[in-house]
Design a protein around this motif. Structure first.
Motif, short mmCIF file in Angstrom:
data_model
loop_
_atom_site.label_atom_id
_atom_site.label_comp_id
_atom_site.label_asym_id
_atom_site.label_seq_id
_atom_site.Cartn_x
_atom_site.Cartn_y
_atom_site.Cartn_z
N LEU A 1 0.75 3.93 -3.17
CA LEU A 1 0.43 5.35 -3.10
C LEU A 1 1.54 6.21 -3.71
O LEU A 1 1.25 7.22 -4.36
CB LEU A 1 0.19 5.76 -1.64
N ILE B 1 -4.88 4.94 -6.02
CA ILE B 1 -5.28 5.54 -4.74
C ILE B 1 -6.39 4.73 -4.10
O ILE B 1 -6.37 4.44 -2.89
CB ILE B 1 -5.73 7.00 -4.95
N ASP C 1 0.82 -1.21 0.00
CA ASP C 1 0.00 0.00 0.00
C ASP C 1 0.85 1.26 0.00
O ASP C 1 0.50 2.27 -0.62
CB ASP C 1 -0.94 0.00 1.21
N HIS D 1 -5.07 1.39 -2.67
CA HIS D 1 -4.07 1.43 -1.60
C HIS D 1 -4.36 2.52 -0.57
O HIS D 1 -3.45 2.92 0.16
CB HIS D 1 -2.68 1.64 -2.21
N ARG D 2 -5.61 2.94 -0.47
CA ARG D 2 -5.92 4.03 0.46
C ARG D 2 -5.71 3.64 1.92
O ARG D 2 -5.65 4.51 2.79
CB ARG D 2 -7.33 4.56 0.23
N ILE E 1 -1.03 13.06 -4.33
CA ILE E 1 -2.21 12.19 -4.16
C ILE E 1 -3.47 13.04 -4.01
O ILE E 1 -4.51 12.75 -4.62
CB ILE E 1 -2.02 11.27 -2.94
N LEU F 1 -3.04 5.64 3.61
CA LEU F 1 -3.10 7.11 3.68
C LEU F 1 -2.93 7.63 5.10
O LEU F 1 -2.13 8.54 5.35
CB LEU F 1 -4.42 7.61 3.08
#
Length: 416
Positions: A133, A165, A129, A168-169, A197, A172
């Motif tokens: 990102l 995005i 992830d 793979h959020r 992003i 964040l």
């Protein structure tokens, strides 16, 4: 300081494909590959990250980025070859910032596909992830390479930042924590990724609590560092994977022979098998009149427990090749089969490899030296990633500074 120009060869095939050639090719796992508008770009990760090689199948679509990656002289040569004015020519490129960004994006996709994660070799896996990102940010930064609108990149699987995005959020919020805690090292890199992003998400109309939190924080002044933070701990796995000493599949019986097989990375996707040369092993046993062959393959930490029809391919004494289905058991892929061996055979000649049917590239040249070179490359990168202020330690041909996923992997507390 811009790199010096590099001479590239531009040719046109009989089928109309225009090729830009830079240096020689290598096994596919040594190539960073990027699908762009009208072409496929590639770089050798073991070489100088200068201009890419290109296979251009639609020169019209490629015109939007050709000059910006190679410069006007190469773009003009491509046009001349495409229109039949030239059959072949050699011209110098003009290094550009887009070329450098494209090389970094290509290397990121290479890392997602070929990073040789191995408990046996002590090479930590990259958190997907975090890498995803940063790839989203780089993809947005390199939009000139692609045509289409957000979510509409026909034939360009590497083009959609919005999809990256969304996929793979989960990383964040940890990335935001990293940014808020960082006062030195990669703080600017984390912030640059987060701002790209945010811009990409805004352009694609994405929403969600993580993206709203991100925008709210970015609208303020840069946050002051809070406490020191180990980025490896932010992204540590929670699956409890631990490498155990494997036991033999069968107890009893007489041991005839044992050995190791070939671990060819080209024959299965990433995330299934530990990348070590020593990950594939076999044992031959006598069980009464039967001769049983047992296979053990060390699993990648992310390998699925079900659903992946991983297979061992066995050849004994120059006989026919036989495929045996493998099943995930703890940290191993295991399988067994009966084999016909001559009575008294104590030194069978065994060829053993592991593959995913349908992913098999077929026979090819020996690549052990290139696999060793890849391991050496990633070890150098991880050493530099553990010291973010010492990026000058990276060798020539390292595709710039470490990725955030490399920094997190280099600082992990997990046992590698």
């Amino acid at each position: 300081m811009a790199p010096p120009p590099v001479d590239v060869r531009v040719t046109r095939d009989d089928d109309g494909i225009v090729r830009v050639t830079v240096g020689g090719a290598g096994p596919d796992f040594t190539l960073a590959v990027l699908d762009v508008a009208g072409a496929v770009l590639s770089w050798s990760v073991l070489g100088d990250p200068g201009p890419p090689a290109a296979e251009i199948h639609d020169v019209g679509r490629a015109q939007q980025w050709l000059w910006a990656v190679y410069g006007e002289r190469v773009a003009a040569a491509v046009h001349a070859c495409a229109t039949g004015q030239l059959a072949e020519t050699v011209v110098p490129d003009d290094p550009t910032s887009l070329a450098a960004d494209a090389a970094r994006l290509g290397f990121g996709h290479w890392a997602a596909r070929w990073w040789p994660a191995s408990h046996l070799d002590g090479i930590p896996a990259l958190q997907p992830d975090v890498l995803g990102l940063e790839l989203a940010a780089l993809t947005h930064q390199c939009q000139q390479l692609f045509d289409g609108t957000a979510g509409d990149f026909d034939g360009q699987p590497d083009a959609c930042a919005a999809e990256l995005i969304e996929d793979h959020r989960a990383a964040l919020d940890p990335l935001i924590q990293w940014w808020r805690a960082a006062s030195t090292g990669p703080a600017q890199q984390v912030e640059r990724v987060l701002r790209l992003i945010d811009d990409a998400a805004d352009g694609a109309g994405l929403d969600g609590p993580e993206l709203r939190r991100l925008r709210s924080l970015l609208d303020r002044s840069s946050p002051a560092a809070t406490t020191s933070l180990n980025p490896g701990a932010l992204f540590a796995r929670s699956d409890g994977y631990a490498l155990a000493a494997g036991e033999l599949l069968v107890t009893g019986g007489r041991l005839i022979a044992r050995g190791s097989g070939t671990n060819d990375w080209r024959r299965y996707p990433a995330g299934l098998v530990d990348a070590s040369e020593n990950a594939v092993s076999w044992t031959a046993r006598a069980l009464g009149a039967r001769r049983q062959f047992e296979v053990e393959v060390v699993a990648h930490s992310a390998a699925p427990t079900t659903g992946a029809p991983l297979t061992a391919e066995i050849r004994v004494n120059d006989g026919p090749r036989k495929r045996v289905a493998l099943a995930r058991r703890d940290d191993m892929w295991t399988g067994r089969t009966d084999l016909d061996l001559p009575p008294g055979e104590t030194r069978p000649r065994v060829e053993l490899g592991v593959l995913l049917p349908g992913f098999d590239p077929g026979p090819g040249p020996e690549t052990a030296a290139e696999r060793d070179a890849i391991r050496a490359l990633v070890r150098r990168r991880l050493t530099a990633a553990a010291q973010p202020t010492a990026n000058d330690a990276l060798p020539h041909g390292s595709f710039s500074a470490p990725f955030l996923a490399e920094i997190a992997a280099a600082t992990t507390d997990e046992d590698y």
